[in-house]
Design an enzyme around this catalytic site. Sequence first.
Site, PDB file in Angstrom:
ATOM      1  N   CYS A 440       0.839  -1.210   0.000  1.00 27.34           N
ATOM      2  CA  CYS A 440       0.000   0.000   0.000  1.00 27.34           C
ATOM      3  C   CYS A 440       0.868   1.252   0.000  1.00 27.34           C
ATOM      4  CB  CYS A 440      -0.892   0.050   1.228  1.00 27.34           C
ATOM      5  SG  CYS A 440      -1.792  -1.430   1.549  1.00 27.34           S
ATOM      6  N   GLU A 442       4.001   1.278   2.136  1.00 27.61           N
ATOM      7  CA  GLU A 442       5.249   1.005   2.834  1.00 27.61           C
ATOM      8  C   GLU A 442       6.428   1.309   1.916  1.00 27.61           C
ATOM      9  OE1 GLU A 442       2.362  -0.731   2.390  1.00 27.61           O
ATOM     10  OE2 GLU A 442       2.623  -2.651   3.371  1.00 27.61           O
TER      11      GLU A 442
END
Lengths: 797, 302
Positions: A440, A442
């Site tokens: 997502c 990171e």
Amino acid sequence: MSTVLEEQEVIPGEERWVKLKARLLAAKPELESERARIITQSYKETEGEPYVIRRAKALRALLEQMTVLIGEDELIVANRSKKPRAVPVFPEMSYDWIEKELDSFETRPVDPFITPESVKHELREIFPYWKGKTVYDKIVSQFTPFHWHLLGSNVLWIDNNMYNGMGHILPDFPKIIKQGFKGIRDEILNKLEYLLINEPKNRAKIDFYNAALIVIEAAVSFSKRYSKEARRLVSITSDEVRKDELELIAQICEWVPENPARTFHEACQSYWIAHSICFIESDGMSISPGRFDQYMYPFYEKDIREGKLSKKRAIELLECLWIKFSELVEMFQEEWAYTASGFPMGQNLILGGQTPDGSDATNELSYLCLEVTERLSLPQPNVSVRLHRWSPKEFVFRACETSRHGNGMPEFFNDEIIIPGLMNRGIPLQDARDYAVVGCVEIGIPGRTEANSNPAYVNLAKILELATNNGVCRLTGEKVGIDTGDPRHFETFEEVTEAYCKQQEYFVRQLIPLCNLMERVHTEFVPTPFLSTMISDCIEKGLDVLDGGARFNFTSPQGVGIANVADSLSAIKKMVFEDQKVSMDCLLQALDENFLGHEDLQYMLKNCPKYGNDEDYVDQIARNVGRWYCLEIEKYRNPRGGIFQPGLYPVSVNVPLGKTVGATPDGRKAKIPLADGVSPSHESEKRGPTAVFKSVAKLDHILVTNGTLLNMKFHPRALDGRNGLLKFAALINTYFGLGGLHVQFNVISAETLREAQIHPELYRSLVVRVAGYSAFFTELYRELQEDIISRTEHGEV
Amino acid sequence: MKGIIFNIQRFAVHDGPGIRTLVFLKGCPLHCHWCCNPEGQKSEIELSYVINHCRLCGRCEAVCDQGAINIIEKRVLIRRDLCDLCGNCVENCLSGALKIVGKQVDVETVLDEVKRDEPFYRYSGGGLTVSGGEPTLQNNFLVELLKGAHQEGFNTAIETSGFCKWENIESILNIVDHFLFDVKHVSDEKHKMFTGVSNKIVLENLLRLIHKGVNVIVRVPLIPSFNCDEDDLRKIMSFLSEFLKKGSQIHLLPYHRFGLPKYDHIGDDNKMVLFEKINKSHIERATQIVNEFNFIANVGGS
């Protein structure tokens, strides 16, 4: 959205991607047992051998025996399952839940899977072998009653690493593409030769190198099986055009990934086979392609320059590849599927940004990737763009245009915050400039980082509950936290925040050994020799990536519910201490009784300053809550020699985490979902998107090196036309100028979504972004659909 | 300098260039039948009641000294003849159903709010748009507000019906970057019938404004059965074509009914006149006509 549907109406046969997409959409997710069967057989044969060797041999067995499948019209090949969107089983990770839910996968309300009787039967035969051998079993066998008590607190959610591989990494795909596995093999052979002469007793390293050699050979032969399959199909295909295509596939799979890719097509194929094998080796999610436009561009440019490739053909290849991404599907236990519903895979592909030397990195391929993303409108890959101060205007506009198209992509990332953030973590400038995104939001340096990006969620709202209840859970009455004093005796607001910080300190301190324990189990029992060949400096060090082989090492737990905590603290500060409109006693009683009979108070609490409205009163509290979390997390070290680092994103775990939290002083009733990521609470934002952006930008994003996630939703009307595009771009630029790290947009109307709820059959290809990844809307469960709809719409007509 | 405003709306994207903040000044000499901001018509403050938000708690009834509030048949009934607008009920309304529409504020307070989105103006070329009501009705306040915004370096715009003394317009000529100027109809008779005032002064002001060479964007609200017929629209365009440069932008603002509930909220007896809903073909035809006269049609404003 209508454009997506119109695309569906294109007469089949016109374009390759239309046919491929139709086939993809028709493929229902299905459970299969092939992988489980092969790996079980292999494990039985290798008992007593070192685990790294067992893992390597198991992967070899898989790559030698798995069904190879070349679909009609495909130009890029390799599957991780017998059918597209089928899910293999990884019994070495965990199986109890699969065994338990075998009969309900097909009928469950969230993410159902077809489960043929033969598969059930075979799995039931296989599972007994794994008793006591799985990662899950090894982890829980080390748990003490205290650990269980701790997990029962609902403050810590650590399931990710208990049931599945760690995944969440950016392999060095460019290295494979450019050098081929041959190059890596030579590297390993050199190291091994040196080792055998100089450190012959270093068994662990020697095993690691031997394991790496086994999987490299296996990867090469896997590709050659596809070559053979293509040739077989040539002999039985009558279509002359397809014959040529298959012959080409055969030649390419014969050459790569063993050898350096020579053409764009070879580069794409080499990439895809390496990518697929990562997902066969382990069931870790979010193994991400990273900076695809950067490492593919040289091949594209050369082929175009030499006239070997047309732009049209390049686009077609990208389309074929994009389809493959969406064929990969993950299955979770039902309870957990609710937190990540929509079969997410988190394959993040990022475009633009800067080169390591600090020049703008945008190239022609960056634009083509956006074009393909827009046209195909699929949930994967998770396409992102990096923006910096001098990103070309046209690129920003193109990205906005794609986002406006409505499938929630791309996500936008801010170089100006992320690069200094990474440097604050000790990463050199040139590496920091080369960052990409995992899953997502990171962040990692491709081919150099093992950040264990998603080991745990910390329920910040629950921590606040315990701080205002002397460590006692409001829903169960059980003492799960520590003594921080009876809040009725607090005389200042600062005593409340002190209690909060103490509870947080306690839980984070308990979380660290848990994360480290889980990691050590992964290191010992499910090393990933294949992945390790693609991460520097694993080969140099002779260490698996899970054992500290990577150059940069982190462990990165997420904080969830920052908006609820900020809003609650703001309400306590104002109502109890400043205006003294309610006593702490009355407030706590109202919370205990879930506001029943305390509706007036609930409204008063709701009317207190709320995060998301550009009010410093509460925004400063939110900033503090974020900073407290970050500074607490980054105190600690992991077994790989790195530190813990914080993230503030929830995927969609904010829904189940909310279920465990009683009524909160922000006026939220018990069990209602928490706010997602760093977004404001639902319905509490009242001053529109600019106020949201300003509030959110007040957080200290530089500290949040595992990513913050801001979800914005726009009515298409607000972003109409070229003028709308300019405004859209200005909005993002301003947010990034103010210090935001990430933003993503849902450009759809609530009406469309409601319509899709009523007539799911008409909206099969409707893609909606759910907290950091995209999914087919109609495949989400109802509560999440409602959640999306209720997010305040901006710019309504 | 104080004025009465009834709303400040951030992230306005259809009322001038870039991302803007819209400040609504209260009071309007017109009574357009399609008006979607009826709460902007009266110059005085008003009590507004939104039934959807009401939870019938009765607190308002209890605190009203004038006996102007009664809860009857699951709704709050306001005797507006008795209400002295003291605001007690609003203070005690926790769900936000009761509100005072209109607030007396000084220029600095408004500017402080406008300044909040300064970073967004910088990136988008946006700024302040003053709307209403009819902003020129509070001319001194308007002048100070626009001056203040200009001094901050913000782009400024006003949305006006053009129904005011020329002096009022003249006083803001140098501090307004974009005049968004309504032209509703060229027929004086129809204009009177549907807005309550003559269009003579409106069209005169428009001519003089254009003559001054300032940046004027004509906005035509598309109201079915009022000005949506080909004939009506052609007349408007033909009038404009005599003195508006070729290639000028014309904003077409399609009729909508989103203002409808507001009439109930403020207890306005002059209910909104419901026109036929506008459809795609209305808009397409209007666009075509605008283009025929060599103007650039922009539907919905920008």
